[in-house]
Write a protein that holds these residues in place. Structure first.
Motif, PDB file in Angstrom:
ATOM      1  N   LEU A 225      -1.054  -6.343   7.544  1.00  0.00           N
ATOM      2  CA  LEU A 225      -1.551  -7.118   6.413  1.00  0.00           C
ATOM      3  C   LEU A 225      -0.599  -7.045   5.219  1.00  0.00           C
ATOM      4  O   LEU A 225      -0.333  -8.052   4.564  1.00  0.00           O
ATOM      5  CB  LEU A 225      -2.939  -6.627   5.999  1.00  0.00           C
ATOM      6  CG  LEU A 225      -4.063  -6.761   7.029  1.00  0.00           C
ATOM      7  CD1 LEU A 225      -5.356  -6.167   6.485  1.00  0.00           C
ATOM      8  CD2 LEU A 225      -4.279  -8.211   7.417  1.00  0.00           C
ATOM      9  N   THR A 226      -0.084  -5.864   4.944  1.00  0.00           N
ATOM     10  CA  THR A 226       0.775  -5.694   3.771  1.00  0.00           C
ATOM     11  C   THR A 226       2.201  -6.161   4.018  1.00  0.00           C
ATOM     12  O   THR A 226       2.932  -6.441   3.068  1.00  0.00           O
ATOM     13  CB  THR A 226       0.787  -4.223   3.327  1.00  0.00           C
ATOM     14  OG1 THR A 226       1.143  -3.389   4.444  1.00  0.00           O
ATOM     15  CG2 THR A 226      -0.585  -3.803   2.835  1.00  0.00           C
ATOM     16  N   SER A 227       2.614  -6.263   5.273  1.00  0.00           N
ATOM     17  CA  SER A 227       3.989  -6.696   5.577  1.00  0.00           C
ATOM     18  C   SER A 227       4.143  -8.206   5.516  1.00  0.00           C
ATOM     19  O   SER A 227       5.265  -8.716   5.605  1.00  0.00           O
ATOM     20  CB  SER A 227       4.398  -6.204   6.976  1.00  0.00           C
ATOM     21  OG  SER A 227       3.648  -6.867   7.992  1.00  0.00           O
ATOM     22  N   SER A 228       3.037  -8.911   5.347  1.00  0.00           N
ATOM     23  CA  SER A 228       3.095 -10.374   5.361  1.00  0.00           C
ATOM     24  C   SER A 228       3.754 -10.943   4.125  1.00  0.00           C
ATOM     25  O   SER A 228       4.197 -12.088   4.120  1.00  0.00           O
ATOM     26  CB  SER A 228       1.671 -10.946   5.475  1.00  0.00           C
ATOM     27  OG  SER A 228       0.924 -10.665   4.295  1.00  0.00           O
ATOM     28  N   GLY A 229       3.814 -10.149   3.037  1.00  0.00           N
ATOM     29  CA  GLY A 229       4.344 -10.651   1.791  1.00  0.00           C
ATOM     30  C   GLY A 229       3.379 -11.567   1.064  1.00  0.00           C
ATOM     31  O   GLY A 229       3.753 -12.223   0.094  1.00  0.00           O
ATOM     32  N   CYS A 230       2.146 -11.611   1.534  1.00  0.00           N
ATOM     33  CA  CYS A 230       1.142 -12.530   0.968  1.00  0.00           C
ATOM     34  C   CYS A 230       0.080 -11.798   0.171  1.00  0.00           C
ATOM     35  O   CYS A 230      -0.938 -12.396  -0.189  1.00  0.00           O
ATOM     36  CB  CYS A 230       0.479 -13.328   2.086  1.00  0.00           C
ATOM     37  SG  CYS A 230       1.613 -14.241   3.130  1.00  0.00           S
ATOM     38  N   THR A 231       0.264 -10.516  -0.087  1.00  0.00           N
ATOM     39  CA  THR A 231      -0.759  -9.760  -0.803  1.00  0.00           C
ATOM     40  C   THR A 231      -0.119  -8.732  -1.736  1.00  0.00           C
ATOM     41  O   THR A 231       0.975  -8.211  -1.457  1.00  0.00           O
ATOM     42  CB  THR A 231      -1.703  -9.038   0.169  1.00  0.00           C
ATOM     43  OG1 THR A 231      -2.662  -8.277  -0.583  1.00  0.00           O
ATOM     44  CG2 THR A 231      -0.952  -8.105   1.097  1.00  0.00           C
ATOM     45  N   ARG A 232      -0.804  -8.473  -2.827  1.00  0.00           N
ATOM     46  CA  ARG A 232      -0.410  -7.406  -3.750  1.00  0.00           C
ATOM     47  C   ARG A 232      -1.344  -6.210  -3.644  1.00  0.00           C
ATOM     48  O   ARG A 232      -1.252  -5.275  -4.435  1.00  0.00           O
ATOM     49  CB  ARG A 232      -0.402  -7.936  -5.185  1.00  0.00           C
ATOM     50  CG  ARG A 232       0.665  -8.993  -5.436  1.00  0.00           C
ATOM     51  CD  ARG A 232       0.728  -9.391  -6.903  1.00  0.00           C
ATOM     52  NE  ARG A 232       1.771 -10.381  -7.152  1.00  0.00           N
ATOM     53  CZ  ARG A 232       2.057 -10.886  -8.353  1.00  0.00           C
ATOM     54  NH1 ARG A 232       1.361 -10.477  -9.409  1.00  0.00           N
ATOM     55  NH2 ARG A 232       3.015 -11.777  -8.492  1.00  0.00           N
ATOM     56  N   TYR A 233      -2.254  -6.242  -2.684  1.00  0.00           N
ATOM     57  CA  TYR A 233      -3.166  -5.128  -2.461  1.00  0.00           C
ATOM     58  C   TYR A 233      -2.530  -4.128  -1.510  1.00  0.00           C
ATOM     59  O   TYR A 233      -1.655  -4.480  -0.710  1.00  0.00           O
ATOM     60  CB  TYR A 233      -4.491  -5.622  -1.888  1.00  0.00           C
ATOM     61  CG  TYR A 233      -5.354  -6.351  -2.893  1.00  0.00           C
ATOM     62  CD1 TYR A 233      -6.418  -5.713  -3.522  1.00  0.00           C
ATOM     63  CD2 TYR A 233      -5.102  -7.685  -3.212  1.00  0.00           C
ATOM     64  CE1 TYR A 233      -7.213  -6.386  -4.436  1.00  0.00           C
ATOM     65  CE2 TYR A 233      -5.886  -8.363  -4.140  1.00  0.00           C
ATOM     66  CZ  TYR A 233      -6.935  -7.702  -4.745  1.00  0.00           C
ATOM     67  OH  TYR A 233      -7.715  -8.372  -5.663  1.00  0.00           O
ATOM     68  N   SER A 234      -2.964  -2.883  -1.596  1.00  0.00           N
ATOM     69  CA  SER A 234      -2.390  -1.811  -0.780  1.00  0.00           C
ATOM     70  C   SER A 234      -3.481  -1.078  -0.023  1.00  0.00           C
ATOM     71  O   SER A 234      -4.637  -1.025  -0.470  1.00  0.00           O
ATOM     72  CB  SER A 234      -1.630  -0.812  -1.674  1.00  0.00           C
ATOM     73  OG  SER A 234      -0.616  -1.465  -2.409  1.00  0.00           O
ATOM     74  N   PRO A 235      -3.134  -0.481   1.131  1.00  0.00           N
ATOM     75  CA  PRO A 235      -4.100   0.337   1.873  1.00  0.00           C
ATOM     76  C   PRO A 235      -4.514   1.544   1.047  1.00  0.00           C
ATOM     77  O   PRO A 235      -3.784   1.945   0.135  1.00  0.00           O
ATOM     78  CB  PRO A 235      -3.326   0.745   3.126  1.00  0.00           C
ATOM     79  CG  PRO A 235      -2.194  -0.237   3.228  1.00  0.00           C
ATOM     80  CD  PRO A 235      -1.852  -0.585   1.817  1.00  0.00           C
TER      81      PRO A 235
END
Length: 387
Positions: free
Chosen positions: A87-97
Motif C-alpha cells: 500500500l505504501t509503495s504505490s506512491g499514492c498515499t501519505r499514510y504510514s503503517p
C-alpha cells in the motif's frame, strides 16, 4: 416514483426528503408523488462540458488515466506486513503503517480467508482494471467516462463529470475502480491527511479522495471513538468485494447491470410566481433508515464531496449509505465538489450490507440481499447541505 431507470429527463425535486422538528423531536420526511417543481425541467447541460463556476474552472474536464501497469508484476501479499508495504509503495498515499482499521477488519473477516481468497481477487481486479474500464459495454448508447488510448502518444483518459451530464458503468467496472481504491492504487489522487475528504496537490484540487488509505488507518486523535465505526464500514466493503468475487466466479449476469451517475444544475427558483401546491408529506419516526425507502427517491443531503467522510471517520447518514452501497463511492473518482445549485443522481447502486447503529455506535450487521436495482428502484440524489 417520478424517476425512470435510464434515459430519463430528471427533475430536481422539492420536498422529497428532509428533516423537520415537531415538538423538539426530529423526523425524516419523505414524500410520495412529488409534482414537478416550479422552475421546470433541470437544465439539460452538455455531457462532459467544462466547469462553469470558479471551483469547477480549476478542475480539468479530462484527466489522464492513472498508470496501473505497475500492478502487472505485483505478487499477492501473504501477510499484513507485506500488504502494508504494498500500500505504501504505490506512491499514492501519505499514510504510514500500521493500518489499524485494516488489521481489525481483516481479523473480523478472517485473516486466512482474506489472504488466500479475497486479496488475490482484489489484486487481479487492479491488474485487469485498464482493460476492463476502457472496454465498451454491450449497449452502444452507454456513456462511459473511460476512453481507450487511440495511439502510443495519447494515453487512456478519464472524463470527469464536472458539469451537467451523465455517465454509466457496469457493476464489474465499479468493482475494478473500487479494488484499485482499496489498494491505494489511484495515482494523482493522494488523500490529504489533514482533510481526509479531499485530495491534496494542485493536480487534484477540488476532487474528493478515492483511495482508501484514510479509512484503513486509525482516525485522528480528535476522533478516536471512530475506530470501531471505521472497522464497520470497511467490513461492509469487504463484504461487498466477497459477494462480487462470488459473482465473477459464477459469471453472474448482474455484473453487466449498469450504475448511472447524472449531474444536474437547478434553474433559479421563482417561488413567488408559483401557484403549484407542495406535495403531501409523510413523517417517519426518528432513526428510520433511508435504506428502507427504496421505492422513493432518497435524498443524501450532506457534503459537497460525494460520500462525505465515508473514506474517513464519518459514520452518519451519508457515510452509512455509501458504505452499504459501495458502488456509490465510484462517484468520488468522477465528480468534483458540488456547487450550491447542483445535485448528483445515482441510479442502480446496490445495497450489499446491513448497518446496525449510528455514529460511533455503527456496526456491520452482515450481508444484505437487494433485489431493488434489477427492478429499477434504487435512486439516490446527493446534494450539499447548506448551513
Amino acid at each position: 416514483m417520478p424517476v425512470k431507470r435510464l434515459g430519463m429527463r430528471w427533475k430536481v425535486l422539492l420536498g422529497v426528503a428532509g428533516v423537520v422538528s415537531v415538538g423538539g423531536v426530529s423526523a425524516l420526511v419523505l414524500s410520495r408523488g412529488v409534482p414537478s417543481p416550479p422552475w421546470g425541467p433541470s437544465m439539460p447541460g452538455k455531457v462532459f462540458s467544462g466547469g462553469v463556476s470558479a471551483l469547477r474552472g480549476e478542475v480539468e474536464a479530462v484527466v489522464a488515466m492513472p498508470d496501473l501497469t505497475r500492478w502487472k508484476g505485483v505478487e499477492v501479499p501473504r501477510n499484513m506486513e507485506d500488504l502494508e508495504a504494498l500500500l505504501t509503495s504505490s506512491g499514492c498515499t501519505r499514510y504510514s503503517p500500521p493500518f489499524t482499521v485494516l488489521r481489525e477488519a481483516v481479523t473480523a473477516y478472517g485473516e486466512v480467508e482474506f489472504f488466500a481468497t479475497l486479496l488475490p481477487f482484489l489484486v487481479r481486479c487492479v491488474q485487469n482494471a485498464p482493460a476492463q474500464l476502457t472496454s465498451a459495454t454491450s449497449d452502444p448508447t452507454a456513456t462511459t467516462p473511460f476512453s481507450r488510448a487511440r495511439s502510443a502518444s495519447k494515453g487512456s483518459a478519464i472524463t470527469l463529470l464536472s458539469d451537467a451530464g451523465s455517465v454509466e458503468l457496469t457493476r464489474s467496472q465499479c468493482a475494478h475502480v473500487l479494488a484499485a481504491a482499496m489498494l491505494c492504487g489511484w495515482p494523482g489522487r493522494v488523500t490529504d491527511p489533514e482533510r481526509h475528504l479531499a485530495c491534496c496537490g494542485p493536480e487534484a484540487k477540488g476532487l474528493p479522495s478515492i483511495n482508501f488509505d484514510a479509512l484503513l488507518s486509525a482516525p485522528p486523535a480528535t476522533r478516536a471513538n471512530a475506530t470501531l465505526s471505521q472497522v464497520a464500514k470497511l467490513g461492509m466493503i469487504l463484504g461487498y468485494f466477497e459477494e462480487t468475487r462470488r459473482r465473477v466466479a459464477s459469471a453472474d449476469p448482474r455484473l453487466t447491470e449498469r450504475v448511472v451517475f447524472r449531474r444536474t444544475r437547478a434553474l433559479p427558483v421563482q417561488w413567488a410566481l408559483s401557484g403549484r401546491p407542495l406535495a403531501p408529506l409523510v413523517v417517519h419516526p426518528l432513526g428510520e433508515s433511508l435504506t428502507a425507502a427504496k421505492e422513493m427517491l432518497r435524498v443524501d443531503f450532506a457534503n459537497r464531496y460525494l460520500g462525505g467522510g465515508v473514506l474517513g471517520p464519518g459514520a452518519v447518514q451519508e457515510e452509512i449509505l455509501f458504505a452499504c452501497c459501495p458502488e456509490m463511492i465510484v462517484g468520488r473518482l468522477l465528480c468534483p465538489a458540488l456547487q450550491d445549485d447542483e445535485a448528483v443522481l445515482i441510479l442502480g447502486a446496490e445495497q450489499f450490507s446491513q448497518p446496525v447503529g449510528y455514529g460511533a455506535g455503527l456496526r456491520y450487521g452482515g450481508p444484505h440481499s437487494d433485489p431493488a436495482p434489477s427492478r429499477g428502484l434504487s435512486a439516490v440524489v446527493a446534494v450539499d447541505a447548506l448551513d
